[in-house]
Each structure stands twice: as C-alpha cells, then as structure tokens.
Design a protein around this motif. Structure first.
Motif, mmCIF file in Angstrom:
data_model
loop_
_atom_site.group_PDB
_atom_site.id
_atom_site.type_symbol
_atom_site.label_atom_id
_atom_site.label_comp_id
_atom_site.label_asym_id
_atom_site.label_seq_id
_atom_site.Cartn_x
_atom_site.Cartn_y
_atom_site.Cartn_z
ATOM 1 N N GLU A 198 0.538 -1.521 0.150
ATOM 2 C CA GLU A 198 -0.284 -0.077 0.229
ATOM 3 C C GLU A 198 0.902 1.350 -0.047
ATOM 4 O O GLU A 198 0.797 2.239 -0.952
ATOM 5 C CB GLU A 198 -1.016 0.176 0.894
ATOM 6 C CG GLU A 198 -1.946 1.132 0.983
ATOM 7 C CD GLU A 198 -3.000 0.952 2.094
ATOM 8 O OE1 GLU A 198 -3.053 1.501 3.327
ATOM 9 O OE2 GLU A 198 -3.322 -0.087 2.444
ATOM 10 N N SER A 199 2.193 1.348 0.535
ATOM 11 C CA SER A 199 2.532 2.645 0.725
ATOM 12 C C SER A 199 3.415 2.756 -0.445
ATOM 13 O O SER A 199 3.793 3.561 -0.746
ATOM 14 C CB SER A 199 3.952 2.080 1.723
ATOM 15 O OG SER A 199 3.019 1.626 3.484
ATOM 16 N N TRP A 200 4.086 1.362 -1.230
ATOM 17 C CA TRP A 200 4.509 1.716 -2.418
ATOM 18 C C TRP A 200 3.780 2.038 -3.846
ATOM 19 O O TRP A 200 3.900 2.717 -4.518
ATOM 20 C CB TRP A 200 5.430 0.069 -2.505
ATOM 21 C CG TRP A 200 6.164 0.482 -4.129
ATOM 22 C CD1 TRP A 200 5.587 -0.595 -5.557
ATOM 23 C CD2 TRP A 200 6.694 0.934 -4.509
ATOM 24 N NE1 TRP A 200 6.263 -0.335 -6.254
ATOM 25 C CE2 TRP A 200 6.597 0.818 -5.635
ATOM 26 C CE3 TRP A 200 7.609 1.928 -4.299
ATOM 27 C CZ2 TRP A 200 7.740 1.739 -6.492
ATOM 28 C CZ3 TRP A 200 8.523 2.403 -4.312
ATOM 29 C CH2 TRP A 200 8.907 2.177 -5.937
ATOM 30 N N GLN A 201 2.753 1.828 -3.230
ATOM 31 C CA GLN A 201 0.769 2.725 -4.093
ATOM 32 C C GLN A 201 0.972 3.517 -4.421
ATOM 33 O O GLN A 201 1.146 4.023 -5.513
ATOM 34 C CB GLN A 201 -0.154 1.286 -4.326
ATOM 35 C CG GLN A 201 -1.119 2.254 -5.213
ATOM 36 C CD GLN A 201 -0.745 1.341 -6.305
ATOM 37 O OE1 GLN A 201 -0.476 0.340 -6.483
ATOM 38 N NE2 GLN A 201 -1.106 2.593 -7.183
ATOM 39 N N HIS A 202 0.585 4.064 -3.082
ATOM 40 C CA HIS A 202 1.191 5.576 -3.484
ATOM 41 C C HIS A 202 2.284 5.938 -3.987
ATOM 42 O O HIS A 202 2.332 7.083 -4.118
ATOM 43 C CB HIS A 202 1.465 6.344 -1.316
ATOM 44 C CG HIS A 202 0.352 5.512 -1.032
ATOM 45 N ND1 HIS A 202 -1.308 6.443 -0.904
ATOM 46 C CD2 HIS A 202 -0.515 5.213 0.611
ATOM 47 C CE1 HIS A 202 -2.134 5.893 -0.248
ATOM 48 N NE2 HIS A 202 -1.728 5.238 0.803
ATOM 49 N N ASP A 234 1.596 6.227 -7.139
ATOM 50 C CA ASP A 234 0.566 7.435 -7.875
ATOM 51 C C ASP A 234 1.341 8.657 -7.788
ATOM 52 O O ASP A 234 1.103 9.395 -8.900
ATOM 53 C CB ASP A 234 -0.478 7.550 -6.768
ATOM 54 C CG ASP A 234 -1.373 6.357 -6.748
ATOM 55 O OD1 ASP A 234 -1.164 4.847 -7.606
ATOM 56 O OD2 ASP A 234 -2.297 5.053 -5.717
ATOM 57 N N LEU A 235 3.018 8.914 -6.787
ATOM 58 C CA LEU A 235 2.774 9.815 -6.826
ATOM 59 C C LEU A 235 3.711 10.230 -7.919
ATOM 60 O O LEU A 235 3.722 11.164 -9.165
ATOM 61 C CB LEU A 235 3.803 10.302 -5.678
ATOM 62 C CG LEU A 235 4.604 11.444 -5.696
ATOM 63 C CD1 LEU A 235 3.899 12.498 -5.631
ATOM 64 C CD2 LEU A 235 5.569 10.989 -3.539
ATOM 65 N N ALA A 247 2.850 9.242 -10.994
ATOM 66 C CA ALA A 247 2.783 9.681 -12.047
ATOM 67 C C ALA A 247 1.923 9.963 -12.080
ATOM 68 O O ALA A 247 1.389 11.054 -12.845
ATOM 69 C CB ALA A 247 1.567 8.240 -12.193
ATOM 70 N N ASN A 248 1.526 11.194 -11.301
ATOM 71 C CA ASN A 248 1.166 12.404 -10.770
ATOM 72 C C ASN A 248 2.128 13.520 -10.258
ATOM 73 O O ASN A 248 1.455 13.057 -8.466
ATOM 74 C CB ASN A 248 -0.165 12.024 -10.426
ATOM 75 C CG ASN A 248 -1.334 13.587 -11.122
ATOM 76 O OD1 ASN A 248 -0.941 14.550 -11.215
ATOM 77 N ND2 ASN A 248 -2.805 12.687 -11.085
ATOM 78 N N PRO A 249 3.392 13.733 -10.180
ATOM 79 C CA PRO A 249 3.653 14.671 -9.430
ATOM 80 C C PRO A 249 3.472 15.472 -8.893
ATOM 81 O O PRO A 249 3.798 15.595 -7.932
ATOM 82 C CB PRO A 249 4.724 15.093 -10.603
ATOM 83 C CG PRO A 249 5.766 13.731 -11.350
ATOM 84 C CD PRO A 249 3.565 13.678 -11.544
ATOM 85 N N ASN A 250 2.394 16.746 -9.321
ATOM 86 C CA ASN A 250 1.823 17.651 -8.610
ATOM 87 C C ASN A 250 0.904 16.794 -7.712
ATOM 88 O O ASN A 250 0.005 18.469 -7.188
ATOM 89 C CB ASN A 250 1.088 18.181 -9.689
ATOM 90 C CG ASN A 250 -0.027 17.943 -10.895
ATOM 91 O OD1 ASN A 250 -0.031 16.270 -10.238
ATOM 92 N ND2 ASN A 250 -1.202 18.206 -11.164
ATOM 93 N N ARG A 251 0.623 16.274 -7.598
ATOM 94 C CA ARG A 251 -0.275 15.835 -6.366
ATOM 95 C C ARG A 251 0.465 15.438 -4.988
ATOM 96 O O ARG A 251 0.406 14.734 -4.103
ATOM 97 C CB ARG A 251 -1.224 14.701 -6.762
ATOM 98 C CG ARG A 251 -1.828 14.795 -7.888
ATOM 99 C CD ARG A 251 -3.161 14.748 -7.834
ATOM 100 N NE ARG A 251 -4.387 14.605 -6.023
ATOM 101 C CZ ARG A 251 -5.073 13.873 -6.315
ATOM 102 N NH1 ARG A 251 -5.760 13.213 -6.969
ATOM 103 N NH2 ARG A 251 -5.923 13.449 -5.239
ATOM 104 N N VAL A 252 1.747 15.605 -4.992
ATOM 105 C CA VAL A 252 3.069 15.244 -3.669
ATOM 106 C C VAL A 252 2.199 15.989 -3.212
ATOM 107 O O VAL A 252 1.686 17.421 -2.593
ATOM 108 C CB VAL A 252 4.509 15.877 -4.844
ATOM 109 C CG1 VAL A 252 4.177 17.020 -3.683
ATOM 110 C CG2 VAL A 252 5.044 15.205 -2.832
ATOM 111 N N VAL A 253 2.717 15.111 -1.509
ATOM 112 C CA VAL A 253 1.838 15.580 0.357
ATOM 113 C C VAL A 253 2.671 15.287 0.615
ATOM 114 O O VAL A 253 3.590 14.429 0.879
ATOM 115 C CB VAL A 253 0.622 14.941 0.521
ATOM 116 C CG1 VAL A 253 -0.460 15.944 -0.107
ATOM 117 C CG2 VAL A 253 0.335 13.443 0.702
#
Length: 100
Positions: free
Chosen positions: A64-68, A71-72, A74-80
């Motif tokens: 699950e951690s790796w999936q997050h 996802d980052l 694939a979509n770098p502008n969604r970084v938190v």
C-alpha cells in the motif's frame, strides 16, 4: 528533555540517501524483493511520545505504501508531505531486508 530541534540539511540528507541507494544497487541490482508485506506501525501522534508507551499499534502494508509512491510518480503534482512517511516505510523494509 527540552532541547533544540534537530536540524537536517536537506542537501546532506539527499546525499546520504543517494549513497545508501547506490550501495543497495551495487549488491542487489536495479530492484529489490521484500520478504514481508505487513508490518507493525505506531500512529504518528504516539511515535515520539517516548515517556508513554504507545496505546495503539496498527498494521501497515508495504504494498500500500509503495502504491502511494507509484501514484506520486504518475502524478507528481499531487505530492503531499505524507509521501515521506510512505517512502520511509519502504526504505525501512529495504534496509532491514538487505542488512547483513
């Protein structure tokens, strides 16, 4: 136990990370296989409350951690900021699985 906060220069952290990653790559190659998926996790609000034993221990999942992290990528502008926590989960597992 009040003291000055530990200050971590990010460039030094980046260099240390790169050196550690190069070491793993030299021995394991371009990918690592992690033996375990589930791990014990202490919630953030209890993690650094050292005088008190954690009252809650939860279960985390490396996949699950790796999936997050995927996802980052694939979509770098969604970084938190929490991406660092998920990265830490994966890095800890790699470090423990590859330690002698």
């Amino acid at each position: 136990m009040d003291s000055e906060p530990l200050r971590i220069p990010l460039e030094q952290l980046r260099t240390a990370f790169e050196l550690a990653l190069q070491h793993i790559e030299a021995s394991a190659g371009s990918a690592v296989a992690l033996e375990h998926d589930y791990f014990w996790s202490v919630p953030g609000d209890e993690l650094y409350d050292v005088p008190n034993e954690p009252g809650t221990i939860t279960i985390g999942q490396l996949s699950e951690s790796w999936q997050h992290l995927e996802d980052l990528l694939a979509n770098p502008n969604r970084v938190v900021g929490h991406h660092l926590v998920w990265l830490a989960d994966v890095l800890r597992a790699i470090g423990q699985d590859t330690a002698p």
